[in-house]
Structure formats: structure tokens, C-alpha cells
Design a protein around this motif. Structure first.
Motif, PDB file in Angstrom:
ATOM      1  N   GLY A 111       0.844  -1.201   0.000  1.00 14.63           N
ATOM      2  CA  GLY A 111       0.000   0.000   0.000  1.00 14.63           C
ATOM      3  C   GLY A 111       0.868   1.235   0.000  1.00 14.63           C
ATOM      4  N   ASN A 112       0.734   2.033  -1.028  1.00 14.16           N
ATOM      5  CA  ASN A 112       1.488   3.281  -1.138  1.00 14.16           C
ATOM      6  C   ASN A 112       0.547   4.411  -0.723  1.00 14.16           C
ATOM      7  N   TRP A 113       0.778   4.916   0.473  1.00 11.93           N
ATOM      8  CA  TRP A 113      -0.168   5.909   1.007  1.00 11.93           C
ATOM      9  C   TRP A 113       0.057   7.307   0.434  1.00 11.93           C
ATOM     10  N   LYS A 114       1.156   7.486  -0.284  1.00 11.69           N
ATOM     11  CA  LYS A 114       1.470   8.781  -0.907  1.00 11.69           C
ATOM     12  C   LYS A 114       1.372   9.901   0.140  1.00 11.69           C
ATOM     13  N   MET A 115       0.900  11.087  -0.249  1.00 17.10           N
ATOM     14  CA  MET A 115       0.816  12.185   0.726  1.00 17.10           C
ATOM     15  C   MET A 115      -0.594  12.213   1.326  1.00 17.10           C
ATOM     16  N   GLY A 142      11.424   5.332  -7.871  1.00 19.39           N
ATOM     17  CA  GLY A 142      11.083   5.652  -9.260  1.00 19.39           C
ATOM     18  C   GLY A 142       9.599   5.656  -9.558  1.00 19.39           C
ATOM     19  N   HIS A 143       8.792   5.932  -8.536  1.00 17.15           N
ATOM     20  CA  HIS A 143       7.351   6.016  -8.788  1.00 17.15           C
ATOM     21  C   HIS A 143       7.084   7.070  -9.868  1.00 17.15           C
ATOM     22  N   SER A 144       6.061   6.856 -10.651  1.00 15.17           N
ATOM     23  CA  SER A 144       5.817   7.778 -11.778  1.00 15.17           C
ATOM     24  C   SER A 144       5.571   9.204 -11.302  1.00 15.17           C
ATOM     25  N   GLU A 145       5.055   9.354 -10.070  1.00 16.85           N
ATOM     26  CA  GLU A 145       4.862  10.725  -9.567  1.00 16.85           C
ATOM     27  C   GLU A 145       6.206  11.375  -9.254  1.00 16.85           C
ATOM     28  N   GLN A 146       7.172  10.582  -8.819  1.00 17.39           N
ATOM     29  CA  GLN A 146       8.533  11.095  -8.626  1.00 17.39           C
ATOM     30  C   GLN A 146       9.142  11.467  -9.983  1.00 17.39           C
ATOM     31  N   TYR A 185       5.149  -2.785 -12.158  1.00 22.75           N
ATOM     32  CA  TYR A 185       4.768  -2.226 -13.461  1.00 22.75           C
ATOM     33  C   TYR A 185       3.486  -1.421 -13.264  1.00 22.75           C
ATOM     34  N   GLU A 186       3.588  -0.120 -13.522  1.00 18.99           N
ATOM     35  CA  GLU A 186       2.435   0.752 -13.318  1.00 18.99           C
ATOM     36  C   GLU A 186       2.219   1.631 -14.545  1.00 18.99           C
ATOM     37  N   PRO A 187       1.258   1.255 -15.391  1.00 18.84           N
ATOM     38  CA  PRO A 187       0.953   2.136 -16.521  1.00 18.84           C
ATOM     39  C   PRO A 187       0.496   3.494 -15.984  1.00 18.84           C
ATOM     40  N   TRP A 226      -1.136   5.863 -17.129  1.00 17.66           N
ATOM     41  CA  TRP A 226      -2.526   6.217 -17.432  1.00 17.66           C
ATOM     42  C   TRP A 226      -3.533   5.504 -16.529  1.00 17.66           C
ATOM     43  N   ALA A 227      -3.080   4.534 -15.757  1.00 14.68           N
ATOM     44  CA  ALA A 227      -3.990   3.795 -14.869  1.00 14.68           C
ATOM     45  C   ALA A 227      -3.860   4.237 -13.416  1.00 14.68           C
ATOM     46  N   ILE A 228      -2.879   5.100 -13.130  1.00 13.74           N
ATOM     47  CA  ILE A 228      -2.641   5.468 -11.732  1.00 13.74           C
ATOM     48  C   ILE A 228      -3.593   6.569 -11.289  1.00 13.74           C
ATOM     49  N   GLY A 229      -4.402   6.251 -10.312  1.00  9.63           N
ATOM     50  CA  GLY A 229      -5.309   7.233  -9.723  1.00  9.63           C
ATOM     51  C   GLY A 229      -6.430   7.670 -10.654  1.00  9.63           C
ATOM     52  N   THR A 230      -6.579   6.989 -11.774  1.00  8.41           N
ATOM     53  CA  THR A 230      -7.569   7.425 -12.760  1.00  8.41           C
ATOM     54  C   THR A 230      -8.839   6.594 -12.719  1.00  8.41           C
ATOM     55  N   GLY A 274       0.456  -2.154 -10.776  1.00  7.43           N
ATOM     56  CA  GLY A 274      -0.102  -1.007 -10.050  1.00  7.43           C
ATOM     57  C   GLY A 274      -0.849  -0.090 -10.987  1.00  7.43           C
ATOM     58  N   GLY A 275      -1.887   0.521 -10.476  1.00  7.19           N
ATOM     59  CA  GLY A 275      -2.691   1.449 -11.279  1.00  7.19           C
ATOM     60  C   GLY A 275      -4.156   1.072 -11.164  1.00  7.19           C
ATOM     61  N   SER A 276      -4.842   1.728 -10.206  1.00  8.17           N
ATOM     62  CA  SER A 276      -6.283   1.499  -9.996  1.00  8.17           C
ATOM     63  C   SER A 276      -6.619   0.038  -9.694  1.00  8.17           C
ATOM     64  N   MET A 277      -5.730  -0.658  -8.986  1.00  4.33           N
ATOM     65  CA  MET A 277      -6.104  -1.992  -8.507  1.00  4.33           C
ATOM     66  C   MET A 277      -7.068  -1.802  -7.336  1.00  4.33           C
ATOM     67  N   LYS A 278      -8.202  -2.482  -7.418  1.00  5.05           N
ATOM     68  CA  LYS A 278      -9.281  -2.310  -6.434  1.00  5.05           C
ATOM     69  C   LYS A 278      -9.800  -3.695  -6.043  1.00  5.05           C
ATOM     70  N   GLY A 332       0.536  -6.402  -6.061  1.00  4.94           N
ATOM     71  CA  GLY A 332       0.033  -5.096  -6.469  1.00  4.94           C
ATOM     72  C   GLY A 332       0.690  -3.987  -5.673  1.00  4.94           C
ATOM     73  N   LEU A 333       0.845  -2.847  -6.329  1.00  9.09           N
ATOM     74  CA  LEU A 333       1.218  -1.614  -5.630  1.00  9.09           C
ATOM     75  C   LEU A 333      -0.051  -0.767  -5.674  1.00  9.09           C
ATOM     76  N   ILE A 334      -0.597  -0.543  -4.488  1.00 10.38           N
ATOM     77  CA  ILE A 334      -1.951  -0.006  -4.401  1.00 10.38           C
ATOM     78  C   ILE A 334      -1.932   1.401  -3.822  1.00 10.38           C
ATOM     79  N   GLY A 335      -2.557   2.331  -4.496  1.00 11.87           N
ATOM     80  CA  GLY A 335      -2.660   3.695  -3.977  1.00 11.87           C
ATOM     81  C   GLY A 335      -3.992   3.886  -3.263  1.00 11.87           C
ATOM     82  N   GLY A 336      -4.964   4.380  -3.986  1.00 12.73           N
ATOM     83  CA  GLY A 336      -6.270   4.747  -3.410  1.00 12.73           C
ATOM     84  C   GLY A 336      -6.879   3.669  -2.521  1.00 12.73           C
TER      85      GLY A 336
HETATM   86  P1  PGA Z   1      -3.689   3.921  -7.505  1.00 13.09           P
HETATM   87  O1  PGA Z   1      -2.131   4.219  -7.312  1.00 13.09           O
HETATM   88  O2  PGA Z   1      -3.948   2.551  -6.951  1.00 13.09           O
HETATM   89  O3  PGA Z   1      -4.395   4.994  -6.732  1.00 13.09           O
HETATM   90  O4  PGA Z   1      -3.972   3.998  -8.977  1.00 13.09           O
HETATM   91  C1  PGA Z   1      -1.172   3.224  -7.542  1.00 13.09           C
HETATM   92  C2  PGA Z   1       0.210   3.781  -7.349  1.00 13.09           C
HETATM   93  O5  PGA Z   1       0.460   4.922  -7.724  1.00 13.09           O
HETATM   94  O6  PGA Z   1       1.113   3.100  -6.810  1.00 13.09           O
END
Ligand code: PGA
Length: 255
Positions: free
Chosen positions: A9-13, A95-99, A167-169, A171-175, A212-216, A232-236
Motif C-alpha cells: 500500500g502506497n499511502w502517498k501524501m 522511481g514512482h511515476s509521480e517522482q 509495473y504501473e501504466p 494512465w492507470a494510476i489514480g484514474t 499497479g494502477g487502480s487496482m481495487k 500489487g502496488l496499491i494507492g487509493g
Molecule cells: P492507484 O495508485 O492505486 O491509486 O492507482 C497506484 C500507485 O500509484 O502506486
């Protein structure tokens, strides 16, 4: 499958320190029965030491969201790998895509951080992924090859075995737009082939590659069932303990 699932779980900010302590506590109690899946959480730097106390003795592991590659010194705003190690972090997300997108991360700095993390005995979670423009422009494979090759430059075979790839496309992150199971599988397989090109099939077969990328909760089982998806690398969905629980228990059932 011989590779163990790793759900991070990547809690980000997100989450204050007190909120982080609560969330970590909920995850510890929900992960009690988890035996075969690595469950990892990456709070903010500020919350990390307190979260480390909460998860101590449990089967939840700590990650930091980044580190600097220098040991110490005048690097305002940064933390070192030894600081991460002292509080008990076992993984570092690199190397997260936001970085890459917002904070000037390049394949070169990813490589410096990967080597630093490995030298301290911690495990890097190396993030790679293409933008929609790159995918649509036929550059998927060249972009991913460059990112993977860049990350592993001068990393020994023994050390490569201690790494995880996410592997995090982009276009799928947080979208909310998730790669289809087949799209994800095809790309994960390609990423593994790049690892194989560098280190040979044996290393490639043992390195865990997360998606990773909108895994729910509703799409996790389908994605995790794919041959080359090892977690999975999970954000939201990592910010709510019940959703995160659904995802790591889906992995546990498949594992
Ligand atoms: P997301 O983020 O699950 O909110 O799309 C994944 C991530 O950025 O690692």
C-alpha cells in the motif's frame, strides 16, 4: 506458483500521523491470518517511525516511499537509507511515476537509489511504466526496456534477486482506468523478458513483478490470477483497511 505475492500500500501524501497509526493498526489486525502473502505499507516519512511501532511483531512490513542515495548531509527535505533501516523499513519504493513526473526522477537517479537501497540490505520496489502517449505511439517496449535496464545498471545478479518491480501504466494510476487483465499480463511478461535479457531466465523467474494502477477489490483477483502478476502496488484502495484487506486476501487465496 513459486513466487510469493506481495501487496504493497502506497499511502502517498495521505493520512496525518494519528490517522496513519489508526490505519496501520487496522491493517495489522486484518492481516493476522495472512500466511503466504507479503503485506507492506508505505506511510509518509513523518508517520513512518510511529507506524513501525504499530506493526512491530506483526506480519505487516514497512516501506518508505523514496530515499536519497547519499548517506547524509546537506540535502534538504531528504532521508537516507540508514534512517529508513533504523526504524525497521524493509522496502523502499523507487522511481514512482509521480517522482518521475513531478520531482525530476530519472533512470539515473533510480539506479543510484536502487544500488544504495541494496547496499543497506533493504529491498527496492522499482516502479516502471509508460504514459498513454508512449503506449499509443508504439513506444511501450522501448520505454519499459530503458527504465528496467537503467534501474539495474551495475546491479549484480545476487542483488537483482532481492528486488521487486512494480509495473504501473501511468494512465492507470489514480484514474480509475485499469489495464485489462490481458493488457497487464502481456506487459508484465514483457518486463520479465527484459529482466531475463539482463540476468537470465532464473533471475527473471524469481523476481516478483507487481501490477499497479487502480487496482481495487473488484479487479484485484482477475489481475492477480495472471501468470506474470505477483502482487500489487496499491494507492487509493490502500487508504481504506477493508479495501486493502480485500486485495491482500485475494492474493492469499490465489497463493
Ligand atoms: P492507484 O495508485 O492505486 O491509486 O492507482 C497506484 C500507485 O500509484 O502506486
Amino acid at each position: 506458483m513459486s513466487r510469493k505475492y506481495i501487496i504493497a500500500g502506497n499511502w502517498k501524501m495521505n493520512k496525518t500521523v494519528s490517522e496513519s497509526v489508526v490505519l496501520a493498526g487496522e491493517i495489522v489486525s486484518k492481516a493476522k491470518e495472512i500466511k503466504n502473502t507479503e503485506v507492506v505499507i508505505a506511510p509518509t516519512y513523518l508517520a513512518a517511525a510511529k507506524v513501525a511501532d504499530v506493526i512491530k511483531g506483526s506480519n505487516v512490513k514497512l516501506a518508505l516511499q523514496d530515499i536519497h542515495w547519499k548517506d547524509q548531509g546537506a540535502f534538504t527535505g531528504k532521508v537516507s537509507v540508514d534512517m529508513a533501516k533504523e526504524i525497521g523499513a524493509e522496502y523502499i519504493i523507487i522511481g514512482h511515476s509521480e517522482q518521475r513526473q513531478f520531482f525530476h526522477e530519472t533512470d539515473e537517479t533510480v539506479n543510484l537509489k536502487v544500488k544504495k537501497t541494496l547496499s543497506a540490505g533493504l529491498k527496492p520496489i522499482i516502479c516502471v511504466g509508460e504514459t498513454l502517449e508512449e503506449r499509443n505511439g508504439g513506444k511501450l517496449e522501448s520505454v519499459l526496456s530503458a527504465q528496467v535496464e537503467g534501474a539495474y545498471k551495475d546491479v549484480s545478479k545476487e542483488d537483482a534477486l532481492k528486488t521487486v518491480i512494480a509495473y504501473e501504466p501511468v494512465w492507470a494510476i489514480g484514474t480509475g482506468v485499469v489495464a485489462t487483465d490481458a493488457q497487464a499480463q502481456d506487459t508484465q511478461k514483457f518486463v520479465r523478458s527484459v529482466v531475463s535479457r539482463i540476468y537470465g531466465a532464473e533471475v527473471a523467474e524469481s523476481v516478483q513483478i507487481q501490477y499497479g494502477g487502480s487496482m481495487k477489490p473488484d479487479n484485484a483477483a482477475g489481475l492477480l490470477a495472471q501468470k506474470d502478476i505477483d502482487g500489487g502496488l496499491i494507492g487509493g484502495a490502500a487508504l481504506k483497511s477493508d479495501q486493502f484487506f480485500s486485495i491482500f486476501s485475494a492474493a492469499e487465496k490465489l497463493g
